[in-house]
Design an enzyme around this catalytic site. Structure first.
Site, PDB file in Angstrom:
ATOM      1  N   GLU A  45       0.826  -1.203   0.000  1.00  0.00           N
ATOM      2  CA  GLU A  45       0.000   0.000   0.000  1.00  0.00           C
ATOM      3  C   GLU A  45       0.865   1.259   0.000  1.00  0.00           C
ATOM      4  OE1 GLU A  45      -3.926   1.572   2.513  1.00  0.00           O
ATOM      5  OE2 GLU A  45      -2.645  -0.009   3.322  1.00  0.00           O
ATOM      6  N   CYS A 175      -5.797  -3.437   1.765  1.00  0.00           N
ATOM      7  CA  CYS A 175      -5.573  -3.567   3.206  1.00  0.00           C
ATOM      8  C   CYS A 175      -6.841  -3.884   3.991  1.00  0.00           C
ATOM      9  CB  CYS A 175      -4.881  -2.316   3.741  1.00  0.00           C
ATOM     10  SG  CYS A 175      -4.080  -2.579   5.352  1.00  0.00           S
ATOM     11  N   SER A 356      20.543  -1.190  34.054  1.00  0.00           N
ATOM     12  CA  SER A 356      20.417  -1.247  35.513  1.00  0.00           C
ATOM     13  C   SER A 356      20.589  -2.644  36.078  1.00  0.00           C
ATOM     14  CB  SER A 356      19.036  -0.715  35.918  1.00  0.00           C
ATOM     15  OG  SER A 356      18.026  -1.611  35.499  1.00  0.00           O
TER      16      SER A 356
END
Length: 706
Positions: A45, A175, A356
């Protein structure tokens, strides 16, 4: 006349407004399709301009450049003797349409506008386009002069029509039309259309691929036919990753499958299929004149054959079983491909991650490591574009990546930022994981910067805030946590900009965020802290899925350091330690578990629940673990946290979209960011319902009422 047709569909990594790159990839796909004997090539598309142009669709430049590209495509020798189906925006009677332009041998056969627009989730097609509101209606479209000069045509058909070649009939869907309850392929199939094509820009979402495959199979199992599905792939310039999955089906069976996650910019899937299989399948199923008032499609006659006169010896493609990825594989591959596209197109030299030693930042590190695996694998498989891109990123035209760990050291810097509230366990976990993936690892202490900022505050006010553990108030406690978090963000960007400069290397680094979707949902992070970054690959993934992903990485990449990461309780480590151990945990701070948050997030976004309707659902879902009053407490606590922290979503780091309950404020979750956080009316409704339920369950109260 023959009976077997060879058809091609594509997944192409297009980039919004990259007209040079987009036309190159389109031409390459057509060239590949022709080399495989295809007579019809379908592309994704809006492939000429890219799907993600957003408000650039308003600009006349975008329309102009699309027609300039179309002119070059029409004039190219590559596009001759094959029907080419490309996507672009077209303005007709001053209205913008999302269109397919189908052409053959320098002649435009049909411009087919989209009739049903996507307007849910991340899609806002109604903002830029209008749907064609008249099915089976065709008008004349007056071509621009630049196109007339090539085609010799003044006008071409514009509207809902099908193509009748000398041997078959072809109809188009775009689509979301496949997803609609009244998909165009239903009526087209009853009208004798044998080949359906669908050009899509369907983005990745965890556990979504099977839905797409089932729709394509269903489209042909009901009334037969051949279905071609093309899809965009890659990062088009936004939070979305288009995951390919081009496919070809016949009579309910998949016969061609494209990859879902790949670093290939152009992938072409072809299949040779027998039209007589469609006709035989339909023999006893399709009787359109008995179904309802029949109205045939407008047919554009095309003097061209998709089949060969002597094709009896051509083998037809046989059905295959679709191979789906597990959710853990999807997390490993989708965000990794997205990161690679972002990196190579950003002009930066790599990534920096504040690591972390917790589940979230470790998951982000593993996704970067997976990206390095994909890059090395693509280079080994002869992908010259990936090799060219990686050489440009590392600024070395002779470099060839072979070992993912070595490549990770060139592209990825991890940084552990300790404070007096950090434990030795988290420091060691970060260091061990960095060593196993090969990242360039920095360990530093932020206490000096934090004390400097607090010193300025003391000089101005004469006040020294204290943690709650040291007798301070809640306001002081929160402010002291936020100072640490925001200092880490400042240092992350400083090292991202200058760490390569300090090493005598060119370029800068993109800062990666690592806040998961559940933390974003409640706003459990500091605004403008180290969750504020350039991009975030896990911002759409739940904590539950991330833990499963880390288990997958232990097996897939032998990252044994992750075992201790998964065993540790999630913590921000912003409050003082107690006897050297972490005293603060995420779930305790949030007042609910991550698994509870996932359920609440789905009810809030997917089921569209407000406080009262969420309470009504959860009293049944959680009846084994919680009383109605406990459920009420959790629901009210969530909505108070959500509304107090909703403003953070306006500044949240752009994140890879992976879950359909994402709270991303950009365009997926459009809600206010200023609330009455008391929710007084809603909470009264909940309290009233709790009182009724408790009365019904209390014999004494029932007796008194009687």
């Amino acid at each position: 006349m023959g009976r077997k047709v060879t058809l091609a569909t594509c997944s192409i990594n297009q980039w919004a407004l990259d007209f040079d790159g987009n036309i190159t990839r389109i031409l390459k796909s057509i060239e590949i399709a022709k080399s495989k004997g295809a007579k019809y090539r379908l592309g994704p598309e809006l492939e000429i301009c890219g799907y993600g142009c957003a408000d650039h669709f308003y600009e006349s430049d975008t329309l102009l450049h699309c027609f300039q590209v179309l002119k070059e495509l029409l004039d190219s020798p590559v596009t001759q003797d094959i029907i080419c189906d490309v996507g672009m925006p077209v303005m007709h009677h001053n209205v913008r349409y999302n269109c397919r332009v189908i052409f053959l041998n320098k002649k435009i056969l049909l411009i087919r506008p989209k009739m049903l627009l996507a307007n849910d989730g991340n899609n806002r097609e109604f903002r830029w386009f209008s749907p064609l509101s008249r099915p089976r209606h065709v008008e004349e479209y007056f071509l621009p002069r630049m196109i007339q000069d090539v085609t010799g045509q003044g006008t071409v058909p514009f509207g809902d029509a099908v193509l009748s070649t000398t041997d078959t009939c072809i109809g188009t869907e775009i689509c979301v039309e496949l997803w609609n309850p009244r998909s165009p392929h239903v009526d087209m199939g009853l009208d004798g259309v044998e080949i359906f094509t669908n050009s899509s820009a369907s983005y990745h979402q965890l556990r979504k691929a099977d839905h797409r495959v089932n729709l394509v199979k269903s489209a042909t199992i009901k009334s037969g036919g051949i279905y071609l599905f093309a899809n965009q792939k890659g990062c088009d310039g936004d939070r979305l990753y288009y995951d390919g999955c081009a496919m070809i089906a016949i009579n309910g069976d998949i016969v061609g499958q494209g990859t879902q996650f790949s670093l290939e910019d152009v992938e072409v899937i072809t299949a040779t299929l027998d039209l007589e299989d469609v006709r035989s399948y339909r023999g006893e199923r399709c009787h359109p004149y008995l179904e309802y008032e029949y109205k045939p499609s407008y047919r554009v006659k095309v003097d061209f054959s998709l089949s060969e006169s002597q094709d009896i010896y051509f083998p037809s493609h046989e059905p295959i079983e679709w191979q789906f990825h597990t959710p853990e594989e999807e997390i490993s591959l989708g965000p990794a491909c997205w990161l690679w596209d972002y990196l190579r197109r950003s002009g930066q030299a790599g990534f920096l991650l504040p690591l972390s030693g917790g589940v979230d930042s470790s998951s982000t590190a593993c996704i970067v490591f997976s990206m390095c695996h994909l890059v090395c694998e693509a280079v080994r498989n002869g992908n010259t574009q990936v090799l060219k891109d990686v050489q440009q990123v590392v600024n070395n035209c002779t470099y060839t990546p072979e070992d993912p760990k070595e490549l990770c050291g060139r592209l990825f810097t991890t940084c552990y930022m300790a404070s007096e509230n950090s434990s030795e366990d988290t420091r060691n976990r970060a260091k061990e994981l960095a060593a196993q993936i090969g990242s360039t690892h920095i360990s530093l202490n932020i206490d000096m910067a934090v004390k400097g900022i607090l010193g300025i505050f003391y000089m101005v006010t004469g006040k020294k805030p204290e943690f709650r553990a040291n007798g301070g108030s809640s306001r002081e406690n929160l402010a002291l946590q936020n100072v640490q978090a925001r200092v880490r963000m400042i240092l992350a960007y400083l090292f991202a900009q200058l760490s390569l400069w300090a090493q005598g290397r060119l370029g800068g680094l993109l800062v990666l965020g690592s806040a998961n979707v559940d933390e974003c949902l409640t706003g459990y992070f500091t605004k403008y802290d180290c969750s504020s970054a350039d991009i975030n690959p896990i911002g759409g993934v739940s904590k539950t899925d991330l833990k499963s992903f880390l288990q997958y990485c232990v097996a897939r990449f032998q990252l044994t350091a992750l075992r201790s990461v998964m065993a540790a309780p999630p913590t921000a480590e912003l409050e003082p330690l107690m006897d050297g151990q972490v005293s603060q945990t995420d779930e305790s701070d949030m007042g609910m578990t991550y698994s509870e948050l996932s359920v609440i997030g789905r009810l809030r976004k997917i089921s569209k629940c407000g406080p009262y309707s969420m309470f009504c659902k959860l009293i049944h879902m959680w009846k084994e673990a919680c009383s109605p009053s406990q459920v009420a407490t959790k629901v009210k606590h969530f909505f108070q946290m959500y509304s107090v922290n909703r403003h953070k979503m306006t500044t949240v780091t752009p994140a890879y979209h992976a879950e359909n309950y994402s709270p991303d404020d950009n365009r997926f979750d459009l809600r206010p960011f200023l609330y009455n956080t008391q929710w007084s009316w809603q909470f009264r409704c909940i309290d009233s319902q709790v009182s009724k339920m408790e009365a019904e369950n209390d014999p004494n109260l029932q007796y008194a009422h009687n």
